[in-house]
Design a protein around this motif. Structure first.
Motif, PDB file in Angstrom:
ATOM      1  N   PHE A  96       0.832  -1.197   0.000  1.00 21.36           N
ATOM      2  CA  PHE A  96       0.000   0.000   0.000  1.00 21.36           C
ATOM      3  C   PHE A  96       0.871   1.253   0.000  1.00 21.36           C
ATOM      4  N   SER A  97       1.994   1.189   0.696  1.00 23.22           N
ATOM      5  CA  SER A  97       2.868   2.356   0.799  1.00 23.22           C
ATOM      6  C   SER A  97       3.465   2.717  -0.562  1.00 23.22           C
ATOM      7  N   THR A  98       3.921   1.698  -1.311  1.00 25.95           N
ATOM      8  CA  THR A  98       4.503   1.962  -2.626  1.00 25.95           C
ATOM      9  C   THR A  98       3.430   2.429  -3.601  1.00 25.95           C
ATOM     10  N   LEU A  99       2.212   1.913  -3.429  1.00 22.83           N
ATOM     11  CA  LEU A  99       1.096   2.372  -4.258  1.00 22.83           C
ATOM     12  C   LEU A  99       0.879   3.873  -4.084  1.00 22.83           C
ATOM     13  N   CYS A 100       0.912   4.337  -2.848  1.00 21.93           N
ATOM     14  CA  CYS A 100       0.769   5.768  -2.585  1.00 21.93           C
ATOM     15  C   CYS A 100       1.934   6.548  -3.197  1.00 21.93           C
ATOM     16  N   ALA A 101       3.146   6.039  -3.010  1.00 21.08           N
ATOM     17  CA  ALA A 101       4.331   6.714  -3.534  1.00 21.08           C
ATOM     18  C   ALA A 101       4.280   6.785  -5.059  1.00 21.08           C
ATOM     19  N   ILE A 104       1.713   9.445  -6.272  1.00 18.38           N
ATOM     20  CA  ILE A 104       2.223  10.804  -6.118  1.00 18.38           C
ATOM     21  C   ILE A 104       3.314  11.078  -7.155  1.00 18.38           C
ATOM     22  N   ARG A 108       3.295  13.924 -10.249  1.00 18.82           N
ATOM     23  CA  ARG A 108       4.287  14.999 -10.326  1.00 18.82           C
ATOM     24  C   ARG A 108       5.211  14.882 -11.529  1.00 18.82           C
ATOM     25  N   LEU A 123      -4.858   4.925  -9.640  1.00 19.91           N
ATOM     26  CA  LEU A 123      -5.613   4.617  -8.425  1.00 19.91           C
ATOM     27  C   LEU A 123      -6.921   3.900  -8.768  1.00 19.91           C
ATOM     28  N   LEU A 127      -8.527   0.450  -7.539  1.00 20.17           N
ATOM     29  CA  LEU A 127      -9.840   0.442  -6.891  1.00 20.17           C
ATOM     30  C   LEU A 127     -10.785  -0.545  -7.582  1.00 20.17           C
TER      31      LEU A 127
ATOM     32  N   ALA B  69       2.389   4.248   4.910  1.00 18.30           N
ATOM     33  CA  ALA B  69       2.464   5.272   3.872  1.00 18.30           C
ATOM     34  C   ALA B  69       3.133   6.533   4.419  1.00 18.30           C
ATOM     35  N   ILE B 130      -7.598   4.610   0.397  1.00 19.77           N
ATOM     36  CA  ILE B 130      -6.509   5.051  -0.477  1.00 19.77           C
ATOM     37  C   ILE B 130      -6.272   6.553  -0.309  1.00 19.77           C
ATOM     38  N   GLY B 133      -4.353   7.112   2.726  1.00 22.61           N
ATOM     39  CA  GLY B 133      -2.963   6.731   2.508  1.00 22.61           C
ATOM     40  C   GLY B 133      -2.181   7.815   1.786  1.00 22.61           C
ATOM     41  N   LEU B 134      -2.802   8.414   0.772  1.00 22.30           N
ATOM     42  CA  LEU B 134      -2.134   9.482   0.027  1.00 22.30           C
ATOM     43  C   LEU B 134      -1.841  10.672   0.934  1.00 22.30           C
ATOM     44  N   PHE B 137       0.992   9.744   3.208  1.00 19.61           N
ATOM     45  CA  PHE B 137       2.264   9.765   2.477  1.00 19.61           C
ATOM     46  C   PHE B 137       2.761  11.200   2.292  1.00 19.61           C
ATOM     47  N   LEU B 138       1.860  12.075   1.849  1.00 14.91           N
ATOM     48  CA  LEU B 138       2.238  13.473   1.615  1.00 14.91           C
ATOM     49  C   LEU B 138       2.661  14.156   2.907  1.00 14.91           C
TER      50      LEU B 138
END
Lengths: 142, 169
Positions: A96-101, A104, A108, A123, A127, B69, B130, B133-134, B137-138
């Protein structure tokens, strides 16, 4: 729920976690490996997506098989195997952490409308794809 | 146009390709495996604890994922700022935090929610999850001082403390 003090339970989770993480790392590495023209073969975010959807499908298939086996779970071994597959391997193959990274980073990497669109699509793929992959795995057994 | 390796290096990523010199495949995978072991154990330990105390399965996964995250944002921003050891990214980002957080259990929580409540509630739960999580993370990235990079803005969080001569936690 499985007994917390069961050593086999924790060893199974650790082993599954190591295996899942290594497979995810290999997928990311394969996607990011540069081709001769210095471009990555795939965006590494796609490796994350593949790992996540694969883990959902496997978890679905495992859950269905485990429900079919039903009463067979009375011995100690299936519990440990379930911890290995469901909590350890699927849990660690997916992230989940890498998905967020990744989301983002995608947002960018390009100017706003395009970058945000890519991130949103990424995303959305999670989903929609996650539940679909899980359902596909669930229906594959038996 | 697909992003180039260079553009990926410019942005924080959980991948072992960025910035740091490559390390051998065997060494990298060993680090990922060791980290994955720790992450999975920590997740299981926390999830079990949270599930028994809160009696809500979905909250425990959500908690673990948001924490992971946040930690990854903080870690990547910190790694971007300095010249980290090449072993840190595969061990911490890919291994520990990659395995600590999970997507499959989250989706499975959604399945249970769909059968106990409704599919719509499950999808809303996943979407909110999700989104949370975003944000986490931010927030981590901002605290790590990474947000200022490339945006022409001042650096946030701990880096601001650091620039005033105080030590970061």
């Amino acid at each position: 729920m499985i007994g917390v003090s069961d050593t086999t339970h924790w060893i199974s989770i650790a082993a599954g976690g190591a295996a899942g993480a290594v497979l995810r790392g290999l997928l990311a590495r394969a996607a990011a490996s540069p081709s001769p023209d210095r471009m990555p073969r795939f965006d590494p975010a796609l490796a994350t997506l593949a790992a996540n959807l694969g883990a959902c499908a496997l978890l679905g298939a495992w859950t269905a098989e485990a429900e079919l086996a039903g009463a067979a779970a009375s011995s100690g071994f299936p519990g440990a195997l379930s911890a290995f597959v469901a909590i350890g391997f699927c849990g660690s193959l997916s992230t989940f952490s890498t998905l967020c990274a990744d989301a983002i980073r995608l947002a960018r990497a390009e100017p706003r409308p395009r970058g945000a669109g890519r991130a949103f699509g990424y995303l959305l793929a999670h989903l929609a794809g996650g539940p679909l992959a899980l359902a596909a795995g669930l229906s594959s057994a038996g | 146009m697909p992003p180039t390796i260079e553009s990926m290096r410019a942005a924080p990523s959980a991948l072992p390709t960025t910035k740091t010199a490559p390390i051998g495949l065997a060494r990298e995978l060993a680090l990922v495996a060791a980290g994955g072991m720790i992450g999975a154990l920590a997740r299981a330990a926390l999830a079990t604890r949270a599930a028994t105390s809160l009696e809500t399965f979905a909250i425990s996964t959500q908690l673990v994922n948001s924490m992971g995250a946040f930690a990854l944002g903080l870690l990547l921003a910190t790694l971007e700022r300095g010249h980290p050891r090449p072993s840190l990214r595969p061990f911490l980002a890919v291994g520990v935090l990659g395995s600590f957080t999970t997507f499959s259990t989250l989706v499975d929580d959604g399945r249970l929610l769909a059968s106990s409540r409704s599919p719509l509630v499950a999808i809303a739960f996943l979407a909110l999850s999700i989104a949370a999580g975003l944000v986490a993370f931010l927030l981590g990235q901002w605290l790590g001082g990474g947000l200022g990079r490339g945006y022409g803005r001042g650096r946030g969080g701990f880096s601001r403390l650091r620039s005033h001569g105080r030590s970061a936690p």
